[in-house]
Design an enzyme around this catalytic site. Structure first.
Site, PDB file in Angstrom:
ATOM      1  N   TYR A   1       0.822  -1.217   0.000  1.00 51.84           N
ATOM      2  CA  TYR A   1       0.000   0.000   0.000  1.00 51.84           C
ATOM      3  C   TYR A   1       0.856   1.266   0.000  1.00 51.84           C
ATOM      4  O   TYR A   1       0.427   2.309  -0.467  1.00 51.84           O
ATOM      5  CB  TYR A   1      -0.969   0.000   1.196  1.00 51.84           C
ATOM      6  CG  TYR A   1      -2.167  -0.886   0.935  1.00 51.84           C
ATOM      7  CD1 TYR A   1      -3.336  -0.355   0.414  1.00 51.84           C
ATOM      8  CD2 TYR A   1      -2.109  -2.257   1.170  1.00 51.84           C
ATOM      9  CE1 TYR A   1      -4.431  -1.162   0.139  1.00 51.84           C
ATOM     10  CE2 TYR A   1      -3.187  -3.076   0.908  1.00 51.84           C
ATOM     11  CZ  TYR A   1      -4.348  -2.523   0.385  1.00 51.84           C
ATOM     12  OH  TYR A   1      -5.423  -3.324   0.113  1.00 51.84           O
TER      13      TYR A   1
ATOM     14  N   GLU B   1      -8.470  -7.313   4.686  1.00 51.18           N
ATOM     15  CA  GLU B   1      -7.661  -8.381   4.077  1.00 51.18           C
ATOM     16  C   GLU B   1      -6.975  -9.227   5.157  1.00 51.18           C
ATOM     17  O   GLU B   1      -6.882 -10.457   5.019  1.00 51.18           O
ATOM     18  CB  GLU B   1      -6.651  -7.773   3.088  1.00 51.18           C
ATOM     19  CG  GLU B   1      -7.364  -7.280   1.824  1.00 51.18           C
ATOM     20  CD  GLU B   1      -6.666  -6.150   1.067  1.00 51.18           C
ATOM     21  OE1 GLU B   1      -5.438  -6.001   1.203  1.00 51.18           O
ATOM     22  OE2 GLU B   1      -7.365  -5.407   0.350  1.00 51.18           O
TER      23      GLU B   1
ATOM     24  N   PHE C   1     -17.409 -11.068 -13.827  1.00 46.00           N
ATOM     25  CA  PHE C   1     -16.189 -11.804 -14.145  1.00 46.00           C
ATOM     26  C   PHE C   1     -15.111 -10.854 -14.668  1.00 46.00           C
ATOM     27  O   PHE C   1     -14.541 -11.054 -15.740  1.00 46.00           O
ATOM     28  CB  PHE C   1     -16.470 -12.900 -15.169  1.00 46.00           C
ATOM     29  CG  PHE C   1     -17.046 -14.167 -14.559  1.00 46.00           C
ATOM     30  CD1 PHE C   1     -17.319 -14.253 -13.199  1.00 46.00           C
ATOM     31  CD2 PHE C   1     -17.301 -15.273 -15.349  1.00 46.00           C
ATOM     32  CE1 PHE C   1     -17.831 -15.408 -12.634  1.00 46.00           C
ATOM     33  CE2 PHE C   1     -17.813 -16.448 -14.793  1.00 46.00           C
ATOM     34  CZ  PHE C   1     -18.083 -16.517 -13.440  1.00 46.00           C
TER      35      PHE C   1
HETATM   36  C1  LIG Z   1     -14.680 -13.322  -9.533  1.00 48.94           C
HETATM   37  C2  LIG Z   1     -14.384 -13.885 -10.908  1.00 48.94           C
HETATM   38  C3  LIG Z   1     -14.769 -15.173 -11.228  1.00 48.94           C
HETATM   39  C4  LIG Z   1     -14.526 -15.694 -12.501  1.00 48.94           C
HETATM   40  N1  LIG Z   1     -14.923 -16.972 -12.783  1.00 48.94           N
HETATM   41  C5  LIG Z   1     -14.676 -17.494 -14.019  1.00 48.94           C
HETATM   42  C6  LIG Z   1     -15.079 -18.827 -14.333  1.00 48.94           C
HETATM   43  O1  LIG Z   1     -15.650 -19.542 -13.525  1.00 48.94           O
HETATM   44  N2  LIG Z   1     -14.800 -19.299 -15.589  1.00 48.94           N
HETATM   45  C7  LIG Z   1     -14.174 -18.512 -16.534  1.00 48.94           C
HETATM   46  O2  LIG Z   1     -13.939 -18.994 -17.646  1.00 48.94           O
HETATM   47  N3  LIG Z   1     -13.799 -17.249 -16.256  1.00 48.94           N
HETATM   48  C8  LIG Z   1     -14.023 -16.727 -15.016  1.00 48.94           C
HETATM   49  N4  LIG Z   1     -13.605 -15.447 -14.725  1.00 48.94           N
HETATM   50  C9  LIG Z   1     -12.881 -14.665 -15.778  1.00 48.94           C
HETATM   51  C10 LIG Z   1     -11.400 -15.021 -15.724  1.00 48.94           C
HETATM   52  O3  LIG Z   1     -10.833 -14.560 -14.518  1.00 48.94           O
HETATM   53  C11 LIG Z   1     -10.605 -14.353 -16.867  1.00 48.94           C
HETATM   54  O4  LIG Z   1     -10.898 -12.989 -16.894  1.00 48.94           O
HETATM   55  C12 LIG Z   1     -10.892 -14.981 -18.213  1.00 48.94           C
HETATM   56  O5  LIG Z   1     -10.534 -16.353 -18.203  1.00 48.94           O
HETATM   57  C13 LIG Z   1     -10.110 -14.269 -19.321  1.00 48.94           C
HETATM   58  O6  LIG Z   1      -8.757 -14.310 -18.992  1.00 48.94           O
HETATM   59  P1  LIG Z   1      -7.651 -14.426 -20.153  1.00 48.94           P
HETATM   60  O7  LIG Z   1      -6.332 -14.301 -19.520  1.00 48.94           O
HETATM   61  O8  LIG Z   1      -7.921 -15.602 -20.993  1.00 48.94           O
HETATM   62  O9  LIG Z   1      -7.969 -13.138 -21.019  1.00 48.94           O
HETATM   63  P2  LIG Z   1      -7.167 -11.779 -20.959  1.00 48.94           P
HETATM   64  O10 LIG Z   1      -5.870 -11.935 -21.623  1.00 48.94           O
HETATM   65  O11 LIG Z   1      -7.211 -11.266 -19.577  1.00 48.94           O
HETATM   66  O12 LIG Z   1      -8.105 -10.883 -21.879  1.00 48.94           O
HETATM   67  C14 LIG Z   1      -9.379 -10.447 -21.386  1.00 48.94           C
HETATM   68  C15 LIG Z   1     -10.024  -9.558 -22.445  1.00 48.94           C
HETATM   69  O13 LIG Z   1      -9.215  -8.408 -22.660  1.00 48.94           O
HETATM   70  C16 LIG Z   1      -8.912  -8.305 -24.023  1.00 48.94           C
HETATM   71  N5  LIG Z   1      -7.537  -7.818 -24.216  1.00 48.94           N
HETATM   72  C17 LIG Z   1      -6.400  -8.389 -23.761  1.00 48.94           C
HETATM   73  N6  LIG Z   1      -5.320  -7.721 -24.212  1.00 48.94           N
HETATM   74  C18 LIG Z   1      -5.795  -6.731 -24.977  1.00 48.94           C
HETATM   75  C19 LIG Z   1      -5.190  -5.709 -25.754  1.00 48.94           C
HETATM   76  N7  LIG Z   1      -3.856  -5.592 -25.808  1.00 48.94           N
HETATM   77  N8  LIG Z   1      -5.996  -4.869 -26.439  1.00 48.94           N
HETATM   78  C20 LIG Z   1      -7.346  -4.981 -26.391  1.00 48.94           C
HETATM   79  N9  LIG Z   1      -7.973  -5.923 -25.687  1.00 48.94           N
HETATM   80  C21 LIG Z   1      -7.213  -6.781 -24.986  1.00 48.94           C
HETATM   81  C22 LIG Z   1      -9.007  -9.718 -24.580  1.00 48.94           C
HETATM   82  O14 LIG Z   1      -9.257  -9.741 -25.966  1.00 48.94           O
HETATM   83  C23 LIG Z   1     -10.163 -10.262 -23.805  1.00 48.94           C
HETATM   84  O15 LIG Z   1     -11.382  -9.916 -24.391  1.00 48.94           O
HETATM   85  C24 LIG Z   1     -13.860 -14.906 -13.463  1.00 48.94           C
HETATM   86  C25 LIG Z   1     -13.447 -13.601 -13.123  1.00 48.94           C
HETATM   87  C26 LIG Z   1     -13.699 -13.093 -11.874  1.00 48.94           C
HETATM   88  C27 LIG Z   1     -13.239 -11.700 -11.545  1.00 48.94           C
HETATM   89  C1  HEM Z   2      -6.383   2.109  -1.197  1.00 53.49           C
HETATM   90  C2  HEM Z   2      -5.715   1.375  -2.074  1.00 53.49           C
HETATM   91  C3  HEM Z   2      -6.338   0.502  -3.141  1.00 53.49           C
HETATM   92  C4  HEM Z   2      -7.561   0.624  -3.762  1.00 53.49           C
HETATM   93  C5  HEM Z   2      -8.640   1.670  -3.543  1.00 53.49           C
HETATM   94  C6  HEM Z   2      -7.666  -0.472  -4.711  1.00 53.49           C
HETATM   95  C7  HEM Z   2      -8.762  -0.693  -5.539  1.00 53.49           C
HETATM   96  C8  HEM Z   2      -8.916  -1.763  -6.364  1.00 53.49           C
HETATM   97  C9  HEM Z   2     -10.094  -2.038  -7.167  1.00 53.49           C
HETATM   98  C10 HEM Z   2     -11.332  -1.165  -7.229  1.00 53.49           C
HETATM   99  C11 HEM Z   2      -9.878  -3.193  -7.832  1.00 53.49           C
HETATM  100  C12 HEM Z   2     -10.844  -3.898  -8.783  1.00 53.49           C
HETATM  101  C13 HEM Z   2     -11.714  -4.813  -7.957  1.00 53.49           C
HETATM  102  C14 HEM Z   2     -12.749  -5.560  -8.784  1.00 53.49           C
HETATM  103  O1  HEM Z   2     -12.414  -6.612  -9.294  1.00 53.49           O
HETATM  104  O2  HEM Z   2     -13.873  -5.085  -8.934  1.00 53.49           O
HETATM  105  C15 HEM Z   2      -8.551  -3.658  -7.462  1.00 53.49           C
HETATM  106  C16 HEM Z   2      -7.950  -4.797  -7.968  1.00 53.49           C
HETATM  107  C17 HEM Z   2      -6.603  -5.050  -7.822  1.00 53.49           C
HETATM  108  N1  HEM Z   2      -5.725  -4.437  -6.962  1.00 53.49           N
HETATM  109 FE1  HEM Z   2      -6.136  -2.884  -5.754  1.00 53.49          FE
HETATM  110  N2  HEM Z   2      -6.519  -1.215  -4.664  1.00 53.49           N
HETATM  111  C18 HEM Z   2      -5.684  -0.657  -3.726  1.00 53.49           C
HETATM  112  C19 HEM Z   2      -4.430  -1.114  -3.369  1.00 53.49           C
HETATM  113  C20 HEM Z   2      -3.757  -2.117  -4.017  1.00 53.49           C
HETATM  114  C21 HEM Z   2      -2.406  -2.539  -3.711  1.00 53.49           C
HETATM  115  C22 HEM Z   2      -1.541  -1.969  -2.585  1.00 53.49           C
HETATM  116  C23 HEM Z   2      -2.078  -3.508  -4.588  1.00 53.49           C
HETATM  117  C24 HEM Z   2      -0.752  -4.235  -4.724  1.00 53.49           C
HETATM  118  C25 HEM Z   2       0.271  -3.721  -5.336  1.00 53.49           C
HETATM  119  C26 HEM Z   2      -3.236  -3.728  -5.439  1.00 53.49           C
HETATM  120  C27 HEM Z   2      -3.329  -4.670  -6.457  1.00 53.49           C
HETATM  121  C28 HEM Z   2      -4.490  -4.993  -7.130  1.00 53.49           C
HETATM  122  C29 HEM Z   2      -4.567  -6.027  -8.143  1.00 53.49           C
HETATM  123  C30 HEM Z   2      -3.404  -6.883  -8.643  1.00 53.49           C
HETATM  124  C31 HEM Z   2      -5.890  -6.072  -8.565  1.00 53.49           C
HETATM  125  C32 HEM Z   2      -6.479  -6.968  -9.663  1.00 53.49           C
HETATM  126  C33 HEM Z   2      -6.221  -6.260 -10.950  1.00 53.49           C
HETATM  127  C34 HEM Z   2      -6.896  -6.848 -12.143  1.00 53.49           C
HETATM  128  O3  HEM Z   2      -7.611  -7.852 -12.066  1.00 53.49           O
HETATM  129  O4  HEM Z   2      -6.685  -6.239 -13.185  1.00 53.49           O
HETATM  130  N3  HEM Z   2      -4.228  -2.874  -5.054  1.00 53.49           N
HETATM  131  N4  HEM Z   2      -7.993  -2.781  -6.571  1.00 53.49           N
END
Ligand SMILES: Cc1cc2nc3c(=O)[nH]c(=O)nc-3n(C[C@H](O)[C@H](O)[C@H](O)COP(=O)(O)OP(=O)(O)OC[C@H]3O[C@@H](n4cnc5c(N)ncnc54)[C@H](O)[C@@H]3O)c2cc1C
Ligand code: HEM
Length: 404
Positions: A99, A141, A395
């Site tokens: 943080y 957390e 998701f």
């Molecule tokens: C709480 C939660 C639960 C989930 N549960 C499931 C589940 O049960 N099953 C499941 O299949 N998934 C689930 N997901 C979704 C999963 O986490 C991933 O997001 C999903 O599998 C896609 O990941 P990826 O790495 O294959 O795609 P990513 O590489 O992350 O890409 C995601 C999207 O971004 C776009 N993107 C990536 N790079 C670029 C770029 N350079 N320019 C433009 N667009 C871009 C891609 O085209 C794609 O549409 C869940 C997500 C969450 C948050």
């Molecule tokens: C006050 C401080 C912070 C706030 C308000 C914040 C807020 C958020 C929010 C809103 C999300 C998206 C949640 C969702 O899935 O809907 C997120 C995801 C995330 N945060 Fe934070 N965050 C904070 C601090 C941090 C710190 C200290 C770290 C570690 C370096 C961190 C790492 C991440 C990562 C890795 C994700 C997931 C990113 C992704 O899926 O693209 N965050 N946070």
């Protein structure tokens, strides 16, 4: 939770400027932070960076928190957001000391984007906002890590794939057991794990996957849809890797289960509404009811492109058959091939909420694309379902936050 009174006025006066430049500030923040700490690239989702969703989620959260601090409104929506972020962070193993790094770069980004408007007074006020938010998240957390029985930052363990099941077109389930000989952690229906893989280019990338079966059978199951390339969007990095490279016997890094969109065992009728791969939480919930409380009424509503893309159909049919009050209605955009099962209630087109036989006092869980959930939620409210009974999982970064 309160801002010191001299800072409250400053924050109130500068919220519009910070909110208006939110995505610009968080964009600047990520660029600067990754330049100074390239190791953090292995922690953040590269796809969400590229499509801008994570910067919008962070900007939205900070603006909502500041607004919450200076207004008299109910804290409930903020609590929901805080809980969601804390669960996501815990699944990723975020540590308290990180943080400090985030705070420094975020406040520097505010100063860079807003320029001269950031007087020492404005800087001090927003620093207090950040640290109040950080303190709440760190505390939440810490509690989640403790409940999960792991120390901060040690959410991951090594798991071995024991089975791989083709569920539908482009969807596989992976069944996993601990490779370290340890216990399978308990989870609640609706929870997810983070799975971290090292991609062929050397980048480590975590993603969340819902546990698609109930707890209690000595293994965990995730069900993954392969994200195919489409127009300007490249193929999904992690889902493609899991589909192409992971086979029984392979090992995966996986976190303890987290997630706050979970079903309670209160006996209220359940209405589960899903689209596409959003069926995974519903599948776990149906499995859980079948195993523990088969007297509960369950209406499972699902939308999919066609029967070929409909994942976990066999698992849900098997669990549903053990629940006397189970009813399932499925909408396919393309009915081709869906006519084989005479008992199934299958309809063409998109989910028609007005046609649902909604039981009174139902708990509703939705999972699917945000526009789908928005439309369903509107329909549910029109049908008299109260807002606090409608729960949803996104998701990806939550860019909706429950608002109509
Ligand atoms: C709480 C939660 C639960 C989930 N549960 C499931 C589940 O049960 N099953 C499941 O299949 N998934 C689930 N997901 C979704 C999963 O986490 C991933 O997001 C999903 O599998 C896609 O990941 P990826 O790495 O294959 O795609 P990513 O590489 O992350 O890409 C995601 C999207 O971004 C776009 N993107 C990536 N790079 C670029 C770029 N350079 N320019 C433009 N667009 C871009 C891609 O085209 C794609 O549409 C869940 C997500 C969450 C948050
Ligand atoms: C006050 C401080 C912070 C706030 C308000 C914040 C807020 C958020 C929010 C809103 C999300 C998206 C949640 C969702 O899935 O809907 C997120 C995801 C995330 N945060 Fe934070 N965050 C904070 C601090 C941090 C710190 C200290 C770290 C570690 C370096 C961190 C790492 C991440 C990562 C890795 C994700 C997931 C990113 C992704 O899926 O693209 N965050 N946070």
């Amino acid at each position: 939770m309160m801002l010191s009174s001299d800072h409250a006025a400053t924050v109130r006066a500068t919220i519009p400027a910070v909110a208006a430049h939110g995505a610009e500030i968080t964009g600047e923040f990520y660029d600067a932070m990754f330049a100074a700490h390239p190791e953090l690239l292995h922690l953040f989702n590269r796809g969400n960076q590229a499509n801008g969703e994570q910067r919008r989620a962070l900007a939205g959260a900070v603006a909502a928190f500041a607004q919450h601090l200076v207004s008299e409104e109910s804290a409930a929506p903020f609590q929901q957001m805080l809980s969601r972020i804390a669960h996501k962070h815990a699944s990723l193993g975020i540590r308290p000391e990180q943080y400090t790094v985030v705070g420094r770069h975020l406040l520097e980004a505010v100063a860079k984007v807003l320029g001269d408007a950031v007087t020492p007074e404005v800087h001090a006020a927003w620093s207090e906002v950040y640290w109040l938010f950080a303190t709440l998240l760190i505390a939440e957390e810490a509690r989640l890590y403790q409940d999960a029985g792991c120390s901060a930052g040690a959410a991951y363990r090594t798991w071995r794939v024991v089975d791989r099941v083709d569920e539908a077109e482009d969807v596989v389930s992976l069944v996993l057991e601990p490779a370290d000989g340890g216990k399978v952690p308990a989870h609640r229906p609706g929870q997810y794990v983070s799975v971290a893989v090292t991609l062929p280019d050397g980048l480590r990338q975590p993603r969340q996957y819902t546990l698609s079966r109930a707890a209690g059978n000595g293994v965990l199951q995730i069900t993954v849809r392969r994200v195919r390339a489409e127009d300007a969007s490249p193929a999904g990095a992690v889902s493609t890797f899991l589909h192409e490279a992971v086979r029984p016997g392979d090992e995966l890094e996986m976190s303890a289960p987290f997630g706050d969109v979970v079903m309670e065992d209160d006996g209220d009728p359940l209405v589960l509404i899903s689209a596409g791969i959003g069926i995974t939480p519903a599948a776990a919930m149906i499995d859980h009811v079948a195993a523990g409380r088969p007297g509960r009424r369950v209406l499972a509503v699902h939308a999919d492109r066609s029967v070929r893309t409909h994942a976990l159909r066999a698992q849900i049919a098997e669990a549903g058959a053990r629940i006397p009050g189970f009813r399932q209605i499925t909408w396919y955009e393309d009915l081709d091939g869906a006519g084989n099962d005479a008992d199934a209630d299958v309809r063409p087109g998109r989910v028609d909420v007005a046609a649902l036989p909604l039981p009174p006092k139902a708990r509703v869980f939705m999972c699917g694309p945000i526009p789908f959930m928005r439309a369903v939620r509107r329909g549910l409210i029109e049908a008299g379902v109260s807002e606090e009974r409608v729960h949803y999982e996104v998701f990806g970064p939550d860019l909706w936050n429950g608002a109509a």
